[in-house]
Each structure stands twice: as structure tokens, then as C-alpha cells.
Design an enzyme around this catalytic site. Sequence first.
Site, PDB file in Angstrom:
ATOM      1  N   ASP A  44     -70.024  44.290  -5.003  1.00 34.45           N
ATOM      2  CA  ASP A  44     -69.461  44.367  -6.351  1.00 34.45           C
ATOM      3  C   ASP A  44     -69.549  42.997  -7.032  1.00 34.45           C
ATOM      4  O   ASP A  44     -69.210  42.849  -8.212  1.00 34.45           O
ATOM      5  CB  ASP A  44     -68.034  44.951  -6.351  1.00 34.45           C
ATOM      6  CG  ASP A  44     -67.041  44.094  -5.588  1.00 34.45           C
ATOM      7  OD1 ASP A  44     -67.437  43.100  -4.972  1.00 34.45           O
ATOM      8  OD2 ASP A  44     -65.831  44.440  -5.622  1.00 34.45           O
ATOM      9  N   SER A  45     -70.053  42.001  -6.292  1.00 37.97           N
ATOM     10  CA  SER A  45     -70.407  40.713  -6.911  1.00 37.97           C
ATOM     11  C   SER A  45     -71.421  40.912  -8.027  1.00 37.97           C
ATOM     12  O   SER A  45     -71.637  40.019  -8.841  1.00 37.97           O
ATOM     13  CB  SER A  45     -70.974  39.755  -5.857  1.00 37.97           C
ATOM     14  OG  SER A  45     -71.991  40.383  -5.095  1.00 37.97           O
ATOM     15  N   ASP A  83     -70.671  48.623  -1.794  1.00 44.41           N
ATOM     16  CA  ASP A  83     -69.354  47.992  -1.880  1.00 44.41           C
ATOM     17  C   ASP A  83     -68.492  48.820  -2.839  1.00 44.41           C
ATOM     18  O   ASP A  83     -68.838  48.969  -4.022  1.00 44.41           O
ATOM     19  CB  ASP A  83     -69.564  46.576  -2.455  1.00 44.41           C
ATOM     20  CG  ASP A  83     -68.445  45.637  -2.127  1.00 44.41           C
ATOM     21  OD1 ASP A  83     -67.518  46.030  -1.397  1.00 44.41           O
ATOM     22  OD2 ASP A  83     -68.520  44.477  -2.588  1.00 44.41           O
ATOM     23  N   LYS A 113     -68.394  49.562   2.057  1.00 44.70           N
ATOM     24  CA  LYS A 113     -67.528  48.421   2.385  1.00 44.70           C
ATOM     25  C   LYS A 113     -66.238  48.546   1.580  1.00 44.70           C
ATOM     26  O   LYS A 113     -66.277  48.873   0.387  1.00 44.70           O
ATOM     27  CB  LYS A 113     -68.213  47.087   2.069  1.00 44.70           C
ATOM     28  CG  LYS A 113     -67.291  45.889   2.357  1.00 44.70           C
ATOM     29  CD  LYS A 113     -68.017  44.554   2.343  1.00 44.70           C
ATOM     30  CE  LYS A 113     -68.204  43.952   0.977  1.00 44.70           C
ATOM     31  NZ  LYS A 113     -66.957  43.711   0.218  1.00 44.70           N
ATOM     32  N   GLU A 115     -62.539  46.452   0.766  1.00 41.08           N
ATOM     33  CA  GLU A 115     -61.648  45.304   0.923  1.00 41.08           C
ATOM     34  C   GLU A 115     -60.266  45.835   1.289  1.00 41.08           C
ATOM     35  O   GLU A 115     -59.828  46.852   0.738  1.00 41.08           O
ATOM     36  CB  GLU A 115     -61.530  44.527  -0.405  1.00 41.08           C
ATOM     37  CG  GLU A 115     -62.783  43.776  -0.788  1.00 41.08           C
ATOM     38  CD  GLU A 115     -62.621  42.954  -2.075  1.00 41.08           C
ATOM     39  OE1 GLU A 115     -61.474  42.694  -2.505  1.00 41.08           O
ATOM     40  OE2 GLU A 115     -63.656  42.588  -2.645  1.00 41.08           O
ATOM     41  N   GLU A 182     -64.078  36.590   4.778  1.00 42.86           N
ATOM     42  CA  GLU A 182     -64.450  35.714   3.657  1.00 42.86           C
ATOM     43  C   GLU A 182     -63.458  34.569   3.493  1.00 42.86           C
ATOM     44  O   GLU A 182     -62.242  34.787   3.367  1.00 42.86           O
ATOM     45  CB  GLU A 182     -64.555  36.529   2.346  1.00 42.86           C
ATOM     46  CG  GLU A 182     -64.942  35.634   1.169  1.00 42.86           C
ATOM     47  CD  GLU A 182     -65.574  36.345  -0.009  1.00 42.86           C
ATOM     48  OE1 GLU A 182     -65.710  37.577   0.028  1.00 42.86           O
ATOM     49  OE2 GLU A 182     -65.928  35.628  -0.977  1.00 42.86           O
TER      50      GLU A 182
HETATM   51  O1  KIV Z   1     -69.512  41.625  -3.348  1.00 42.79           O
HETATM   52  C1  KIV Z   1     -70.056  40.896  -2.501  1.00 42.79           C
HETATM   53  O2  KIV Z   1     -71.154  40.371  -2.699  1.00 42.79           O
HETATM   54  C2  KIV Z   1     -69.347  40.675  -1.254  1.00 42.79           C
HETATM   55  C3  KIV Z   1     -69.933  39.708  -0.270  1.00 42.79           C
HETATM   56  C4  KIV Z   1     -69.837  38.338  -0.769  1.00 42.79           C
HETATM   57  C5  KIV Z   1     -69.354  39.856   1.076  1.00 42.79           C
HETATM   58  O3  KIV Z   1     -68.327  41.258  -1.029  1.00 42.79           O
END
Ligand code: KIV
Length: 260
Positions: A44-45, A83, A113, A115, A182
Site C-alpha cells: 500500500d506504499s 497488501d 499482507k 498490518e 518494520e
Molecule cells: O507497503 C509496503 O510497501 C510495505 C513494505 C514496506 C513492507 O508494507
Amino acid sequence: MNSTVKYFAEAKSRGEPIAMITAYDATSAALAQAAGITNLLVGDSLGMVVQGRDSTLPVTLDDICYHTRWVVRGAPESFVIADMPFMSYQVSVEDGLRACGRVVKESGAHAVKLEGGTNIVPLVKALVDIGIPVIGHIGMQPQSVNLYGGYGKRGKSSAGRTKLLDEAQALEAAGIFSIVLENIPHKLAGEISGSLVIPTIGIGAGPECDGQIQVFHDLLGLQPDFKPRHTRRFGEIGQAIVTALAAYADEVHRGKFVSK
Ligand code: KIV
């Protein structure tokens, strides 16, 4: 496919460090796969590096489905993890199941993924029960940026350390196949890695993790002025692009370059 959930367990038992990177489109995914990196995260970056936003919070489920579809298409031999964005899975287990199921069905993601710590244990169990593999993400959780007032290190106090160790154990027991650590103290990352059977994947968490993950744009210097402390640049591609584009514009302006 070159990599599967099984690869993560086997790599850790062989003592083979796992290399992961984010990807957001078919081109970046194909380049990563060509480099032999076949574990890709559609992070989600993308809210920050693709959409230019200040945080990951505005990223939607539609965004993740859209980008993941192209990553799967560009890197058909890779294991692609989607994510899950903020508020797509936090309200209830039912919501989370629907959101994760939608991403897997619509985009072709192989895993998701999430969090979170003990709060997501019921969802992890429910996902694993229906066959969706989950990678965890603890320590600095970008989706909680407003709660902590920034992206600083987590787990520095003794209570914080205990909490992270407990969360990692609880998530492993719930069935995750791996976990992202992280921005936590390196010693703590080592302790967590040593206490788990599943591999840990670090970002800003030091050398004792079982693997490393980096954001595509950070690793390659695609945003020349953005240099996070946890990243080593393996290329200055942003600057190379600016130089190439400036040469193109210059030749067009001088009438030297004409497409034939
Ligand atoms: O969103 C992302 O890119 C991440 C990674 C930095 C682990 O969660």
C-alpha cells in the site's frame, strides 16, 4: 511458479536469506522477476510512491486490486502478495474475509499482507481456514501513523518489546507463513526471528531477520530527493531518467531528434 508459501519455510530451514521487493505494475514486476526476485509485494506504499500522497491511508481496495492484477500479469512466475489497505479488514472478520477474497479472485494474488497484532488473529485464522495465505506485519505499521504521530521505531521500551514478541508468537500460532518486521531495534528483530519457525522479513530491522524487503522506488533512487534511512540505493535510476529526458527535450528543441 518459482516461489510458493513452501519456499518461505524451506528457505528459513536452509538458512537462505529471502529477498523481497515491492512492485506496482507489470513493468516493475517483470524487471524484478528478471532479476531473480520472485517474491513480490504490491504494497500500500503505492499510495506514496505511485499516487504521491502523504501516507498509505487513502489507498483503496480497488487500487490494490488494480495494481496487483498488473503485477501478476507482468511476473507470471512470481509469488505475489497483495497488501490489504487501511479499513478493508479492520471492522470485522466478515469484512476482512470478503475484502481478501475479492483481491485474490479479481487480481490473482497468491497471498495477502495484514498490518496488526493480536487484534487480527481471528481474521488470520479465518483466512487460513479458507485457504488464503497471510503474511503479518508488526513493528512500525504505516497505517497507524496518526496514532503514533510518525514513522519512528517501535519496540524500544521493555513493554513494547514484550508486546512485539507476544504478537509475533500469536500470529505464528494463528497460521501466518511469514512476518514483516518494520523499523524495530535490531536485537529485538533477532530475538523474534529466533523465537519463530516462520521466517521474518525485515525493513529497518537489521541483519538478523530471515529476509529483507525494500520499496522498489527507494532501492533504485526513483525519487532522487527521498532517502529513507533504512534503504541502501542499488541504483540512481531517478537521476538517470531525468538526464535521459533532458537530453531528449534538448534534441527536440534543437531540431536534432525527429521520430522517423
Ligand atoms: O507497503 C509496503 O510497501 C510495505 C513494505 C514496506 C513492507 O508494507
